[in-house]
Scaffold this active site. Structure first.
Site, PDB file in Angstrom:
ATOM      1  N   HIS A  60       0.871  -1.182   0.000  1.00 12.62           N
ATOM      2  CA  HIS A  60       0.000   0.000   0.000  1.00 12.62           C
ATOM      3  C   HIS A  60       0.905   1.228   0.000  1.00 12.62           C
ATOM      4  O   HIS A  60       1.466   1.590   1.030  1.00 12.62           O
ATOM      5  CB  HIS A  60      -0.904   0.003   1.235  1.00 12.62           C
ATOM      6  CG  HIS A  60      -1.780  -1.217   1.330  1.00 12.62           C
ATOM      7  ND1 HIS A  60      -3.061  -1.236   0.843  1.00 12.62           N
ATOM      8  CD2 HIS A  60      -1.554  -2.460   1.825  1.00 12.62           C
ATOM      9  CE1 HIS A  60      -3.597  -2.438   1.046  1.00 12.62           C
ATOM     10  NE2 HIS A  60      -2.697  -3.208   1.639  1.00 12.62           N
ATOM     11  N   ARG A  62      -0.046   4.252  -0.659  1.00 13.26           N
ATOM     12  CA  ARG A  62      -0.831   5.341  -0.038  1.00 13.26           C
ATOM     13  C   ARG A  62      -0.974   6.602  -0.870  1.00 13.26           C
ATOM     14  O   ARG A  62      -1.581   7.572  -0.405  1.00 13.26           O
ATOM     15  CB  ARG A  62      -0.242   5.730   1.333  1.00 13.26           C
ATOM     16  CG  ARG A  62      -0.081   4.591   2.331  1.00 13.26           C
ATOM     17  CD  ARG A  62      -1.396   3.990   2.725  1.00 13.26           C
ATOM     18  NE  ARG A  62      -1.281   3.109   3.900  1.00 13.26           N
ATOM     19  CZ  ARG A  62      -2.128   2.122   4.141  1.00 13.26           C
ATOM     20  NH1 ARG A  62      -3.119   1.858   3.308  1.00 13.26           N
ATOM     21  NH2 ARG A  62      -1.996   1.377   5.213  1.00 13.26           N
ATOM     22  N   LYS A 141      -8.561  -6.513  -7.718  1.00 10.15           N
ATOM     23  CA  LYS A 141      -8.558  -6.772  -6.279  1.00 10.15           C
ATOM     24  C   LYS A 141      -9.999  -6.717  -5.797  1.00 10.15           C
ATOM     25  O   LYS A 141     -10.715  -5.745  -6.059  1.00 10.15           O
ATOM     26  CB  LYS A 141      -7.719  -5.706  -5.556  1.00 10.15           C
ATOM     27  CG  LYS A 141      -7.712  -5.827  -4.031  1.00 10.15           C
ATOM     28  CD  LYS A 141      -6.978  -7.070  -3.562  1.00 10.15           C
ATOM     29  CE  LYS A 141      -7.010  -7.283  -2.058  1.00 10.15           C
ATOM     30  NZ  LYS A 141      -6.013  -6.547  -1.312  1.00 10.15           N
ATOM     31  N   HIS A 212      -2.896 -12.307   1.823  1.00  9.59           N
ATOM     32  CA  HIS A 212      -2.584 -12.486   3.257  1.00  9.59           C
ATOM     33  C   HIS A 212      -3.281 -13.648   3.958  1.00  9.59           C
ATOM     34  O   HIS A 212      -4.063 -13.448   4.879  1.00  9.59           O
ATOM     35  CB  HIS A 212      -2.763 -11.172   4.029  1.00  9.59           C
ATOM     36  CG  HIS A 212      -4.016 -10.372   3.762  1.00  9.59           C
ATOM     37  ND1 HIS A 212      -5.264 -10.920   3.744  1.00  9.59           N
ATOM     38  CD2 HIS A 212      -4.175  -9.042   3.508  1.00  9.59           C
ATOM     39  CE1 HIS A 212      -6.154  -9.984   3.510  1.00  9.59           C
ATOM     40  NE2 HIS A 212      -5.514  -8.832   3.351  1.00  9.59           N
ATOM     41  N   ASP A 279       2.354  -7.134   2.401  1.00  8.57           N
ATOM     42  CA  ASP A 279       1.175  -6.353   2.790  1.00  8.57           C
ATOM     43  C   ASP A 279       1.644  -5.096   3.546  1.00  8.57           C
ATOM     44  O   ASP A 279       1.087  -4.737   4.583  1.00  8.57           O
ATOM     45  CB  ASP A 279       0.194  -7.172   3.636  1.00  8.57           C
ATOM     46  CG  ASP A 279      -1.136  -6.450   3.831  1.00  8.57           C
ATOM     47  OD1 ASP A 279      -1.338  -5.403   3.196  1.00  8.57           O
ATOM     48  OD2 ASP A 279      -1.960  -6.937   4.628  1.00  8.57           O
ATOM     49  N   HIS A 283       1.046   3.127   8.631  1.00  6.64           N
ATOM     50  CA  HIS A 283       0.150   4.088   9.297  1.00  6.64           C
ATOM     51  C   HIS A 283       0.985   4.881  10.290  1.00  6.64           C
ATOM     52  O   HIS A 283       1.956   4.360  10.838  1.00  6.64           O
ATOM     53  CB  HIS A 283      -0.944   3.361  10.081  1.00  6.64           C
ATOM     54  CG  HIS A 283      -1.906   2.583   9.245  1.00  6.64           C
ATOM     55  ND1 HIS A 283      -2.880   3.178   8.485  1.00  6.64           N
ATOM     56  CD2 HIS A 283      -2.053   1.246   9.049  1.00  6.64           C
ATOM     57  CE1 HIS A 283      -3.588   2.235   7.859  1.00  6.64           C
ATOM     58  NE2 HIS A 283      -3.104   1.061   8.184  1.00  6.64           N
ATOM     59  N   GLY A 294      -2.740  -2.543  10.171  1.00  7.48           N
ATOM     60  CA  GLY A 294      -1.694  -2.745   9.177  1.00  7.48           C
ATOM     61  C   GLY A 294      -0.311  -2.506   9.730  1.00  7.48           C
ATOM     62  O   GLY A 294      -0.120  -1.717  10.662  1.00  7.48           O
TER      63      GLY A 294
HETATM   64  C1  NCD Z   1      -4.257  -2.738   4.902  1.00  6.14           C
HETATM   65  C2  NCD Z   1      -4.166  -1.207   4.783  1.00  6.14           C
HETATM   66  O1  NCD Z   1      -3.941  -0.530   5.793  1.00  6.14           O
HETATM   67  O2  NCD Z   1      -4.312  -0.701   3.682  1.00  6.14           O
HETATM   68  N1  NCD Z   1      -4.254  -3.084   6.287  1.00  6.14           N
HETATM   69  C3  NCD Z   1      -4.067  -4.322   6.822  1.00  6.14           C
HETATM   70  O3  NCD Z   1      -4.249  -4.441   8.041  1.00  6.14           O
HETATM   71  N2  NCD Z   1      -3.676  -5.359   6.114  1.00  6.14           N
HETATM   72  C4  NCD Z   1      -5.507  -3.187   4.209  1.00  6.14           C
HETATM   73  C5  NCD Z   1      -5.574  -4.632   3.778  1.00  6.14           C
HETATM   74  O4  NCD Z   1      -4.583  -5.229   3.337  1.00  6.14           O
HETATM   75  O5  NCD Z   1      -6.687  -5.195   3.785  1.00  6.14           O
HETATM   76 ZN    ZN Z   2      -3.090  -5.116   2.117  1.00  9.61          ZN
HETATM   77 ZN    ZN Z   3      -6.376  -7.075   2.698  1.00 10.07          ZN
END
Ligand code: NCD
Ligand code: ZN
Ligand code: ZN
Length: 399
Positions: A60, A62, A141, A212, A279, A283, A294
């Site tokens: 991600h 972002r 996705k 995941h 993944d 944050h 995440g």
């Molecule tokens: C991911 C995110 O923050 O974008 N967070 C997570 O806990 N894995 C979202 C996701 O992969 O579903």
């Molecule tokens: Zn993810």
């Molecule tokens: Zn996910």
């Protein structure tokens, strides 16, 4: 421009061999023992392992929309420092990637700002079928459960519609999850979602990819369907719900960390898995305090998975398959994932003896915390070459 990588143990043709690699104009042009060639630049890789550039199919980045968490510049540097020359970005931005226009915007931003190559998974809603046709993405996705942001299917009939409309030879990545707060129920319901999605795909003959996986059962249920591939994130191999006591809000992730005995079973399920995906979901501490789920993962993934090799849990050959070769195959990334003449000159050189301690403050991601903070590891990404250019050398960026 030519680059010669000399003296390392390179992963070529499915095994580690002492061969030199010549890259010319970005492409691997020659491979052989003690190559008798001159090049503009030579890298001495003695005592190092020379791997195809690692590929992470689930990150991600972002951007756009949440660049205070990460952006293509910082995320791209985090990827390179972690040994990844290619990553695949997820569509759950605050304004999600569900139209052709937004996909093109992302492609442009990544091109301008990212050091690593970025590919994109296209998002799905209950009704963005026309946009999918227009954008014609390489992968979709689908969120079948709560994620960061609001991207999720709500109408139970949409899944089959997406399956039916999407080319059968391209993978559909599935986020399967449950919001049940009870840990046992959460696992049970997650498996139910996987089972449904896989049996429907069997009917419509689609290629699916489980994002995941968090338990061995997830994997065995998914792999029951031959055209389903599965990824595992390092945190399900190294952390369990026991760690959440100490991590507190920093231990929240989708799917949640599972009980310790499930983590141990996961290690024994590695032989069934197709790839490792971080993944990488950065944050800020403030967002974590407010319930964000995440973990960052780009800069710890290789060291953690290599630790499994050091401990006899995983073969080094499997590591390369899981972290480069297989993701390239699954997502149809041509000319990457192997060290082979004609392939891209993307190379990750690692020092298998280098001992280090995870310290998020030294990382290149904007996310200056890690659930692995303080962990001692042996084996680190030393040098990274992309398209024949040395981007990272001796643990530092060249520019
Ligand atoms: C991911 C995110 O923050 O974008 N967070 C997570 O806990 N894995 C979202 C996701 O992969 O579903
Ligand atoms: Zn993810
Ligand atoms: Zn996910």
């Amino acid at each position: 421009m030519s680059l010669l990588i000399r003296g390392g143990k390179a992963f070529i043709g499915g095994k580690f061999v002492e061969k030199d690699i010549l890259i010319e104009n970005g492409i691997i042009s020659k491979i052989g023992p003690s190559l008798d060639t001159k090049a503009d630049e030579t890298l001495h890789a003695d005592n190092f392992l020379v791997l195809p550039g690692l590929i992470d199919p689930h990150v991600h980045m972002r951007e756009p929309g949440a660049t205070y968490k990460e952006d293509f510049y910082t995320g791209g540097r985090a990827a390179i420092a972690g040994g990844f020359t290619t990553v695949m970005d997820m569509p759950n931005n605050p304004v999600p990637t569900i139209t052709k226009e937004r996909l093109e915007e992302k492609i442009g931003l990544a091109k301008q700002k990212s050091l690593c190559d970025v590919l994109f998974h296209f998002g799905t809603t209950d009704n963005n079928f026309d946009e999918i046709k227009k954008a014609d993405p390489q992968s979709l996705k689908i969120y079948l459960g709560k994620t960061t942001g609001d991207l999720m299917l709500h109408n139970p009939a949409s899944l089959e519609m997406h399956y039916k409309n999407f080319p059968k030879n391209r993978p559909i990545v599935l986020h399967c999850g449950s919001s049940d707060p009870d840990p046992q129920e959460n696992m049970r319901k997650t498996i139910g979602v996987i089972k449904n999605a896989a049996s429907l795909a069997k009917k419509t003959k689609n290629k699916i990819h489980l994002a995941h996986a968090s338990t061995k059962n997830d994997i065995t249920v998914a792999k029951n369907y031959a055209k389903c591939t599965v990824e595992v994130a390092p945190h399900y191999l190294f952390l369990s719900s026991e760690n959440v006591e100490k991590l507190g809000v920093f231990g929240k992730v989708y799917p949640p960390l599972r009980p310790e005995q499930k983590r141990i079973m996961m290690l024994s399920a590695l032989e069934l898995v197709d790839c490792i995906a971080t993944d990488h979901a950065p944050h800020t501490p403030e967002d974590k305090e407010n319930g964000a789920a995440g973990f960052p993962g780009l800069e710890t993934s290789f060291g953690l998975i290599f630790d499994l090799c050091n401990n006899g849990i995983l073969d080094k050959i499997r590591l390369v398959q899981l972290m480069s070769e297989n993701p390239a195959k699954i997502f149809g990334i041509n000319n990457k994932g192997m060290i082979k003449t004609g392939y891209m000159g993307d190379i990750t050189i690692v020092d298998p003896k280098k001992e280090w301690v995870v310290d998020a403050l030294e990382m290149h991601s904007k996310c200056k915390w890690s659930p692995f903070q303080g962990k001692r590891l042996k084996g680190k990404v030393h040098t990274v070459v992309k398209g024949g250019n040395v981007l990272y050398r001796e643990y530092e960026f060249v520019n």
